[in-house]
Design an enzyme around this catalytic site. Structure first.
Site, PDB file in Angstrom:
ATOM      1  N   ASN A  30      27.390  35.132  37.185  1.00  0.00           N
ATOM      2  CA  ASN A  30      28.247  36.267  36.914  1.00  0.00           C
ATOM      3  C   ASN A  30      27.503  37.484  37.449  1.00  0.00           C
ATOM      4  O   ASN A  30      26.362  37.720  37.059  1.00  0.00           O
ATOM      5  CB  ASN A  30      28.440  36.340  35.389  1.00  0.00           C
ATOM      6  N   GLY A  31      28.109  38.212  38.375  1.00  0.00           N
ATOM      7  CA  GLY A  31      27.425  39.356  38.965  1.00  0.00           C
ATOM      8  C   GLY A  31      27.656  39.391  40.469  1.00  0.00           C
ATOM      9  O   GLY A  31      28.535  38.698  40.981  1.00  0.00           O
TER      10      GLY A  31
ATOM     11  N   GLU B 193      49.571  59.492  26.099  1.00  0.00           N
ATOM     12  CA  GLU B 193      49.817  58.068  25.932  1.00  0.00           C
ATOM     13  C   GLU B 193      49.557  57.584  24.515  1.00  0.00           C
ATOM     14  O   GLU B 193      50.297  56.765  23.990  1.00  0.00           O
ATOM     15  CB  GLU B 193      48.922  57.258  26.903  1.00  0.00           C
TER      16      GLU B 193
ATOM     17  N   GLU C  13      44.555  63.825  34.112  1.00  0.00           N
ATOM     18  CA  GLU C  13      44.237  62.509  33.563  1.00  0.00           C
ATOM     19  C   GLU C  13      43.864  62.612  32.082  1.00  0.00           C
ATOM     20  O   GLU C  13      44.274  61.776  31.277  1.00  0.00           O
ATOM     21  CB  GLU C  13      43.109  61.867  34.397  1.00  0.00           C
TER      22      GLU C  13
ATOM     23  N   LYS D 209      50.976  47.834  29.878  1.00  0.00           N
ATOM     24  CA  LYS D 209      49.799  47.883  30.735  1.00  0.00           C
ATOM     25  C   LYS D 209      50.200  47.812  32.198  1.00  0.00           C
ATOM     26  O   LYS D 209      49.638  48.467  33.060  1.00  0.00           O
ATOM     27  CB  LYS D 209      48.874  46.710  30.375  1.00  0.00           C
TER      28      LYS D 209
ATOM     29  N   ARG E 208      37.784  38.087  29.458  1.00  0.00           N
ATOM     30  CA  ARG E 208      36.947  38.637  30.530  1.00  0.00           C
ATOM     31  C   ARG E 208      37.562  38.418  31.904  1.00  0.00           C
ATOM     32  O   ARG E 208      37.014  38.870  32.905  1.00  0.00           O
ATOM     33  CB  ARG E 208      35.560  37.987  30.496  1.00  0.00           C
TER      34      ARG E 208
ATOM     35  N   LYS F 295      45.890  60.695  28.956  1.00  0.00           N
ATOM     36  CA  LYS F 295      45.321  59.877  27.875  1.00  0.00           C
ATOM     37  C   LYS F 295      45.880  60.337  26.539  1.00  0.00           C
ATOM     38  O   LYS F 295      46.280  59.555  25.710  1.00  0.00           O
ATOM     39  CB  LYS F 295      43.787  59.995  27.814  1.00  0.00           C
TER      40      LYS F 295
ATOM     41  N   TRP G  30      36.357  35.445  37.724  1.00  0.00           N
ATOM     42  CA  TRP G  30      37.246  36.586  38.003  1.00  0.00           C
ATOM     43  C   TRP G  30      36.823  37.054  39.384  1.00  0.00           C
ATOM     44  O   TRP G  30      35.777  37.677  39.546  1.00  0.00           O
ATOM     45  CB  TRP G  30      37.037  37.637  36.924  1.00  0.00           C
TER      46      TRP G  30
HETATM   47  C1  G6P Z   1      51.256  51.845  33.534  1.00  0.00           C
HETATM   48  C2  G6P Z   1      49.991  51.817  32.691  1.00  0.00           C
HETATM   49  C3  G6P Z   1      49.030  52.882  33.201  1.00  0.00           C
HETATM   50  C4  G6P Z   1      48.761  52.707  34.681  1.00  0.00           C
HETATM   51  C5  G6P Z   1      50.060  52.664  35.492  1.00  0.00           C
HETATM   52  C6  G6P Z   1      49.808  52.230  36.909  1.00  0.00           C
HETATM   53  O1  G6P Z   1      51.924  53.038  33.303  1.00  0.00           O
HETATM   54  O2  G6P Z   1      50.293  52.036  31.329  1.00  0.00           O
HETATM   55  O3  G6P Z   1      47.813  52.787  32.486  1.00  0.00           O
HETATM   56  O4  G6P Z   1      47.945  53.740  35.141  1.00  0.00           O
HETATM   57  O5  G6P Z   1      50.950  51.701  34.923  1.00  0.00           O
HETATM   58  O6  G6P Z   1      49.308  50.932  36.915  1.00  0.00           O
HETATM   59  P1  G6P Z   1      48.509  50.276  38.107  1.00  0.00           P
HETATM   60  O7  G6P Z   1      48.264  48.864  37.637  1.00  0.00           O
HETATM   61  O8  G6P Z   1      49.419  50.304  39.293  1.00  0.00           O
HETATM   62  O9  G6P Z   1      47.284  51.048  38.317  1.00  0.00           O
END
Ligand code: G6P
Length: 610
Positions: A104-105, A489, A482, A605, A31, A486, A78
């Site tokens: 949390n909130g 990817e 977008e 990521k 989390r 998806k 966080w």
């Molecule tokens: C990578 C990830 C994407 C993301 C991009 C930018 O390509 O796989 O999911 O949109 O980076 O990342 P950021 O953290 O800068 O939004």
């Protein structure tokens, strides 16, 4: 705080509470975490230890496992209000340090409550919204109504979201918890009573749980729990339910993959995204207003958010912006960006290499760098002049989903605020859009609920297709891009995405019998044009899937299949809702192909290398 802090509390017969608390917190690490804190009561003495840093580090450095006691609570934070720092870590206490509280909130009205408390002589140690709560309870306790009575009074005054747990030496064998919009679940076993922000933390100890609902508080003791309605103090009966998930499934809240969990989390992340800090929202829009030109710089999904943002800024606030992918920024604008430029960078991680490189260059040329990110403490937050947190909490799926919707929501709020400051929309128009903005989470919820099955079937019918085309006009071209990202990817099926009007300048050449064209067609200014584009494709044999408003017969008549969205969504806000069927389509297609959507090949990521 965001809604993704980790909370764990227990009252036990056998063992040491800290052992369970630290284990529980580790199970909630997904989390998010930037600081950790624990409080236990032993012999009526409260012991609180907390610091910034990951759980293991803090537990080791502060020798948390040496703390003794059968009742206690723990928190991983966080950050979204106040940087990760010792003083901002939870638990927070009242002035007499007899109440320890974790939260949390986001408490929306904490500033006014804090001012009131300061007037009464309370002294605050942190910059968090949370700290007002133990002080408010302390204040109410002066009228001798006990913790329960005081908490009820305090909870009725809080605006915003919370899951909170209170421990106090005034009643050292009880724990008080409450919930509004942030998750909190109770657990009972022969060894005692537990609470946590999420089921995975409870599973090693019990599978008998009770979900606290909005507007409820509970009193926990060694024998169980008592539920109380906050509004009128009445008692509620609710038996436990049995959880049959494996620990791994529980971490994904019963969803098969993080991506699916995150898609369905969007109504919640969007509700959080509507609670931006006013002062920062104002600050960022003031900067935007002052710049000679505004560049929107980002990569991947965040770039698509910027693209949608550029339509919002121009349509609502009459502000021209230049969206550009981070890796192209220097080549394209490196020699023109300067002291009068505003560079608004958007990055979920705040660590994307190309984005940070672009920022370095912009700063070197004395531009004002602003940020939107999901990660407090990331490089982006350190190097930007001012930033806003998108409030969507940690995203684990590599294919960003809630990131897109949250970022567009933040950009929409900025555009609206700027429109207001600049006097570019009438009060009626502003009020109406503001109203609709607050419907967005509900629309997303409705769309996900109504369409998942239908989209699963659509994906099944199209699973052998070798090629897809995604088209949209205006702001929907960002949605189309977008949606296509998806699909690329996680399904690896080749596809094109274009602004629909441009398709006749090239892409149309590949259309032949049976090619699937997905059109994004909200109601609004682009509606009649998109009809023309659908006809162009249809007459060449394309198979048309349209995402359109419920009851949009013009689009339905032309399409082979439609996915219907709720009525009344303004075109400007449509990307946030209209992207969700495309996220689901990509997800189900990947599953049908036997691919793991959480681990797409060749992708990371966070891309922190050149
Ligand atoms: C990578 C990830 C994407 C993301 C991009 C930018 O390509 O796989 O999911 O949109 O980076 O990342 P950021 O953290 O800068 O939004």
């Amino acid at each position: 705080m965001s809604n993704l802090c980790g909370i764990f509390g227990c009252i036990i017969r056998e063992g040491e509470a800290v052992k369970l608390i630290t284990d529980g917190l580790k199970r909630l690490e997904y989390r998010g975490y930037d600081s950790t804190g624990v409080a236990v009561i032993d012999n009526n003495q409260m012991d609180i230890r907390k610091d910034k840093g990951r759980i293991e580090e803090v537990v080791r450095n502060l020798r948390i496992l040496e703390m003794s006691g059968k009742i206690g609570l723990g928190h991983t934070r966080w950050a979204t209000h106040g940087a990760p720092a010792l003083e901002n870590a939870h638990p927070h206490t009242d002035g007499s340090e007899s109440i320890a509280l974790i939260h949390n909130g986001v408490i929306e009205n904490y500033m006014e409550l804090k001012d009131e408390l300061i007037e009464k002589g309370h002294v605050f140690k942190s910059r968090t919204d949370t700290e007002v709560i133990p002080h408010l309870i302390e204040e109410e306790m002066k009228s001798d109504i006990g913790i329960q009575g005081s908490m009820l009074r305090v909870l009725r005054r809080l605006r915003g979201s919370y899951a909170l747990v209170v421990l106090s030496t005034h009643e050292p064998d009880k724990m008080y918890v409450a919930r509004n919009e942030s998750p909190l679940v109770l657990g009972v076993s022969d060894n005692g009573t537990f609470c946590a922000s999420d089921v995975p933390a409870l599973l090693p100890y019990t599978n008998q749980v009770v979900y606290l609902r909005n507007g409820e508080m509970a009193v926990l003791d060694i024998d169980g729990y008592r539920l109380i309605k906050i509004s009128d103090g009445s008692e509620i009966e609710r038996p436990t339910t049995e959880i049959t998930w494996s620990p791994e499934m529980a971490e994904k809240q019963g969803y098969k993959h993080y991506m699916l969990k995150e898609i369905f989390e969007q109504p919640t992340s969007l509700r959080d995204g509507l609670r931006l800090q006013e002062n920062y929202l104002n600050l960022l829009t003031q900067f935007l207003d002052r710049g000679k030109e505004v560049f929107l710089v980002a990569a991947g999904t965040s770039f698509h958010s910027c693209l949608a943002g550029s339509y919002l800024f121009s349509k609502l606030a009459r502000l021209t912006t230049f969206p550009v992918v981070s890796s192209e920024f220097m080549e394209r604008y490196g020699s023109t960006v300067g002291i009068d430029s505003i560079v608004l960078t958007v990055s979920q991680s705040g660590e994307t290499y190309d984005t940070l490189k672009a920022i370095d260059h912009a700063r070197m040329r004395a531009s004002t760098v602003l940020g939107i990110t999901n990660t407090v403490g990331s490089t982006l937050t350190r190097v930007s002049r001012a930033y806003l947190i998108q409030q969507s909490g940690p995203e684990i799926g590599v294919a960003a989903t809630k990131t897109f919707t949250s970022q567009v929501l933040v950009l929409a709020q900025m555009a609206l605020r700027l429109a207001k400051n600049r006097g570019k929309l009438s009060q009626d128009e502003l009020d109406e859009l503001d109203d609709k903005l607050h419907y967005v989470p509900d629309w997303v919820e409705e769309s996900l609920k109504n369409n998942d099955e239908r989209i699963q079937k659509l994906a099944h019918d199209h699973m052998d297709k070798k090629f897809f085309v995604f088209l949209g006009r205006g702001i929907s071209s960002a949605t189309a891009l977008e949606g296509r990202l998806k699909q690329l990817e996680i399904t690896y099926v080749p596809s094109l995405a274009y602004p629909a009007g441009e398709s006749k300048h090239g892409p149309i050449s590949i259309i032949e019998e049976g090619v699937t064209c997905i059109f994004v067609c909200p109601r609004g200014e682009t509606h009649s044009h998109i009809i023309g584009s659908i006809m162009e494709m249809k007459s060449r044999g394309a198979r048309i899937i349209s995402i359109c408003e419920e009851g949009d017969d013009d689009i339905k008549r032309l399409s082979d299949e439609v996915v219907e969205m709720p009525r009344g969504i303004p075109e400007e806000l449509s990307p946030i809702i209209y992207i969700t069927p495309l996220q689901l389509f990509a997800y189900h297609l990947a599953i049908l192909k036997g691919l793991d959507p959480d681990k797409p090949r060749n992708l990371a990521k966070s891309v922190t290398v050149p």
